[in-house]
Write an enzyme that holds these catalytic residues in place. Structure first.
Site, PDB file in Angstrom:
ATOM      1  N   HIS A   1      17.807  17.252  19.338  1.00  0.00           N
ATOM      2  CA  HIS A   1      17.745  18.644  19.821  1.00  0.00           C
ATOM      3  C   HIS A   1      19.133  19.222  20.114  1.00  0.00           C
ATOM      4  O   HIS A   1      19.260  20.437  20.333  1.00  0.00           O
ATOM      5  CB  HIS A   1      16.914  18.743  21.103  1.00  0.00           C
TER       6      HIS A   1
ATOM      7  N   HIS B   1     -13.037  -8.332 -17.896  1.00  0.00           N
ATOM      8  CA  HIS B   1     -14.038  -7.816 -18.843  1.00  0.00           C
ATOM      9  C   HIS B   1     -15.318  -8.654 -18.845  1.00  0.00           C
ATOM     10  O   HIS B   1     -16.336  -8.209 -19.384  1.00  0.00           O
ATOM     11  CB  HIS B   1     -13.469  -7.802 -20.262  1.00  0.00           C
TER      12      HIS B   1
END
Length: 938
Positions: free
Chosen positions: A285, A736
């Site tokens: 800040h 697969h």
């Protein structure tokens, strides 16, 4: 036929070429089936003994047109009808010699072309160094470097009790107090994290450093506080918003600044890989000419300025997750494209401190820096892990990967944590405010300590891991301490704690994300997948705020003209905050429960690996089949070469049992496979014709058992806590394989069986299977299509169902059925040659958001590498670095329990480098830099 041996090669061209050459070589017919009675083909080549001439014709040529008494040595076959008038006047002998000469020249040219193609094929299949060089040159041409994994250098830690001397002498309850750093350091020590770090000696910042971002006048004012009495210090402090000083504040501020810069320089000098600075006072800040918000010098902004001005760093990413907007850092780099500033902060449409208009999402930088200032304003309190992770996945990570920083600085405020009432980079600097943590009475947010570990982990995938985390806010000491500790664990590359399953992000954060993308889309290609609503369109976004621009008319922002010249000396909270956070201590038991439930164990090994040379025995009759035994050998040898194997726990291979196979496959199918060793070669060939893309040999069954059983041993090793993650270098592949049949080079579905094994033996309730093989994992999908205990995500080449396995099952519309609806995710590619950009985008936008919400207890990767650059079957362009980054993102899940099991991948060089990169990341090495281009529109 014609008394000659004939080779027919069917081509796609309409041009027909008849070639014949003198040859005595054996002739082979490959992939040609000329049926009886077939009379027409588009193009073919005849090679006829005792003849050496070429006859070319552009039209289709039927078999009936070939003279039945054709003889290549008989000149009478050269009909005059094919000659011009001038040619007719030449002798038949001269013409024949000319044709022969042209034929020989073309033959020589064709031989040279065939030779070149053979050499390229041999290079793709050989083990020679030339192949490696060729692959590296290919990557280099695409601006991709193939680097040997760099050993992690360690994590730096900065802490000095000297900084405890900065305190408020007139308000002991002021939230910015010494315990903010002493208690986090104590917690890190309790968890034995400090002893694992490289302690960085504290340094004093110099005046020249301060002047990089602050005025001489401000420096002199702060310097003078060391000589002030209490009354003078109060008068000085009243001129600044939420600031106090004592006689030690200037010294502490210099130590905080100097130590952060020293930590950053050690990272850039490659003395350490990353680091954490537990320092105070905070800084984000602090303005160029004024102190503000507990901050004295803007540590992270000064460090970033020093990096780009003096240390040769080209691009710095500052990530500020403090609950308060780092307005000063934003202002300092608002027109500097070398620094990308990203802030996620509580805003409430401008009603939350610092109450600035410029904290909203539409402030994106100016001039050449447009798009390089990113504000993500949060407009309601109570934001949780899901909201912060959504911001990371959908906004921060896509931009950060495209920006590609050299360094990351984190303004790490923890005031968004639970319990706090405050709410392709060279370097990443994180302003790490922890006032968004659970229980932070300034942040009033609900971010768990574990979430900060996840956010840190994601950033470590950038900038070669050069991440410097610097403490900013955080005011619930218990929540702050745990959050800092878990941030440090992430920097030390420990597994990320398991987050509970998440619900969908809040509507408020979804609205903010869409607004941020709306204004950033023109500047970052990673957002181009998002379509914009046309101004004249009748369609409006369902979130009202997205259809208009800020600000709201009812909000009063702080401006210079309405700034107070004098500020209160004490810090007060609203009554409801006092009641909930201080009197009831509502969040203390929540934080205690979170700490108790967070698994912080660290297995003795980061990664285990399995490989058995016996799996080479499964092989085709003839050389050249892509599913070759050398696939696993080359991967294993590359692990040895790169020193990865010696860092892994070796797992013993074993055969799967029949009962384990039957977790997925039918008993009848298992029995059929069990009979393979007894069959003859002829019977095996005949049987293989019954399946899709399969070859069989007598050793197939044994190798398939070994592949499955070895993967199950890796699963056992990980789930019993011996290793965090695992790698299975196995074949034949499996994804697969269906319940009742083999197909696509696969026999037993290794990963599917592993998922069931983990559930049955270890009681796991949520398993993620991620299949990145270029082919859709049809077998795995069918096993779990109605099962929500397994989340299956497939990324595969689909081409509208035309790419193997050529089924609609790979469509994105196949999402599961019954209880499994929504748990089958197909990311089906239909256009172009997908590469790193597309896969990373899919991970950011789809894979990780879904996986994070699901929160799996185990991640199994069907790791096919046939999407890699150079693969002969896949045709895609993923680099080894791309696979490394995908692995890094996945490793944030499931307490790091990620297991890769080899599926496809048929370029021996690319699969060995790619899988090694994945193992390297699992071992904790930094991800290599990845240059992300614009993803394809489709």
């Amino acid at each position: 036929m014609f008394g000659a041996q004939i080779l027919l090669v069917i081509c796609a061209s309409e041009n027909v070429s008849l070639s014949a050459e003198v040859t005595s070589e054996k002739l082979y017919s490959r992939d040609v089936d000329l049926q009886a009675g077939q009379s027409t083909v588009n193009s073919y080549t005849y090679r006829i003994q005792n003849t050496n001439f070429y006859w070319q014709r552009k039209n289709k040529w039927t078999m009936a047109e070939v003279p039945t008494n054709f003889d290549g040595d008989n000149e009478s076959n050269l009909k005059d009808v094919h000659l011009s008038e001038e040619e007719k006047r030449k002798s038949h002998k001269e013409l024949l010699e000319e044709i022969k000469r042209k034929g020989r020249e073309e033959l020589a040219q064709n031989r040279e072309e065939r030779k070149t193609k053979r050499e390229e094929k041999n290079m793709a299949e050989s083990d020679s160094p030339d192949e490696e060089d060729y692959y590296i040159r290919t990557l280099s041409a695409m601006s991709i470097s193939l680097q040997k994994p760099e050993k992690v250098l360690g994590t730096g830690l900065v802490y000095d009790e000297l900084m405890l001397k900065h305190k408020n002498d007139w308000d002991p309850n002021f939230p910015e107090k010494p315990e903010r750093i002493s208690e986090p350091f104590k917690r890190c020590s309790e968890l034995h994290l400090v002893e694992r770090c490289i302690r960085i000696e504290t340094q004093y910042g110099t005046e020249d450093m301060v002047l990089l971002q602050h005025t001489r006048e401000l420096l002199e004012k702060v310097k003078s506080t060391s000589q002030m009495n209490k009354q003078q210090l109060q008068e000085f402090s009243q001129h600044y918003d939420s600031v106090y000083c004592n006689q030690s504040s200037y010294e502490c501020a210099l130590v905080a600044l100097g130590s952060i810069i020293e930590l950053m320089e050690q990272i850039l000098k490659k003395k350490i890989t990353n680091g954490l600075a537990i320092t105070r006072p905070p800084g984000h800040h602090s303005m160029n000419d004024a102190l503000c918000g507990f901050c004295i010098f803007n540590n992270v902004a000064i460090a970033a300025k020093h990096a780009v001005d003096n240390l040769g760093v080209k691009k710095v990413l500052i990530v500020d997750w403090d609950v308060h907007h780092g307005q000063a850092t934003q202002k300092m780099f608002y027109d500097d494209p070398r620094v990308l500033y990203f802030s996620i902060h509580r805003y409430e449409y401008g009603n939350y401190w610092p109450n600035l208009r410029e904290s909203d999402y539409d402030f994106i930088g100016k001039d050449k820096s447009l798009g390089f200032n990113i504000n993500v304003p949060l407009n309601q309190t109570g934001m949780t892990d899901k909201d912060y992770l959504a911001v990371f996945h959908h906004v921060l990570l896509p931009v950060a990967y495209e920006f590609c920083p050299d360094l990351i600085l984190v303004s790490a405020g923890y005031d968004c944590a639970i319990g706090c009432p405050e709410f392709c980079p060279d370097l990443v600097l994180v302003s790490a405010g922890y006032d968004c943590s659970i229980g932070d009475y300034k942040g009033e947010m609900m971010v768990s300590p574990a979430c900060f570990g996840h956010m840190t982990h994601f950033l470590m995938g950038l900038a070669d891991g050069r991440v410097c985390v610097c403490l900013e806010g955080g005011y619930c000491i218990k929540s702050l301490s745990e959050s800092v500790a878990l941030t440090l664990k992430a920097l030390l590359r420990d597994p990320c704690p398991l987050l509970p399953p998440q619900i969908e992000p809040s509507d408020s954060v979804a609205e903010t994300i869409l607004n941020v993308i709306k204004v950033l889309r023109p500047y970052w290609s990673c957002f181009h997948y998002q379509d914009l609503l046309e101004d004249d369109s009748e369609d409006l976004c369902s979130f009202e705020e997205v259809n208009k621009l800020p600000p709201r008319s009812d909000v009063k922002f702080d401006k210079e003209e309405n700034d107070s010249k004098m500020f209160p000396l004490t810090y007060t909270y609203p009554e409801e905050v006092e009641e909930v956070y201080f009197l009831q201590k509502k969040f203390d038991p929540i934080i205690d429960q979170l700490i108790a439930e967070t698994a912080l164990m660290r297995p003795p090994y980061r990664t285990c690996i399995v490989y058995d040379d016996d799996m080479r025995a499964h092989k085709a009759d003839s050389r050249g089949h892509p599913e070759d035994p050398d696939r696993i050998t080359r991967i294993f040898d590359k692990h040895v070469e790169l020193g990865l194997l010696e860092r892994c726990l070796r797992v013993q291979s074993r055969h799967a049992t029949e009962s384990e196979l039957q977790l997925i496959h039918s008993s009848k199918y298992v029995e059929e496979m069990k009979e393979l060793p007894e069959k003859t070669v002829f019977d095996l060939r005949k049987l293989a014709w019954n399946y899709n893309s399969i070859y069989l040999c007598q050793e197939t069954y044994n190798c398939a058992l070994l592949a499955t059983g070895s993967l199950l041993n890796v699963v056992h090793t990980v789930l019993t806590g011996q290793a965090s993650s695992g790698v299975a270098v196995v074949r034949p592949p499996g994804h697969h394989a269906e319940c009742t049949k083999c197909m696509g080079f696969c026999f037993f579905n290794n990963v599917a069986i592993a998922a069931k094994y983990a559930q049955d033996k270890f009681g796991l309730k949520r398993v993620l299977i991620l299949d990145w093989d270029v082919h859709h994992g049809n077998g795995t999908q069918h096993q779990f299509y109605q099962d929500n205990s397994v989340l299956l995500i497939n990324l595969h080449r689909y081409d509208y169902g035309c790419f193997y396995p050529s089924s609609e099952d790979g469509s994105e519309e196949k999402v599961g059925e019954g209880e499994g609806e929504g748990y089958n995710v197909n990311i089906a590619w239909n256009h172009g040659f997908m590469g790193d950009a597309e896969y990373v985008a899919a991970f950011h936008q789809i894979v990780m958001p879904i996986a994070s919400q699901y929160s799996p207890e185990l991640v199994l990767v069907s790791a096919g590498f046939d999407s890699a650059i150079g693969d002969p079957l896949g045709g895609y362009m993923i680099s080894p670095s791309g696979y490394a980054h995908m692995t890094h993102m996945l490793s944030s899940l499931a307490n790091g329990r990620v297991i890769l099991s080899l599926e496809g991948g048929y370029n021996l060089t690319s699969i060995s480098h790619s899988m090694c990169m994945c193992t390297s990341v699992l071992l904790g090495d930094s991800c290599p830099s990845l240059q992300i281009t614009k993803p394809m529109d489709r």
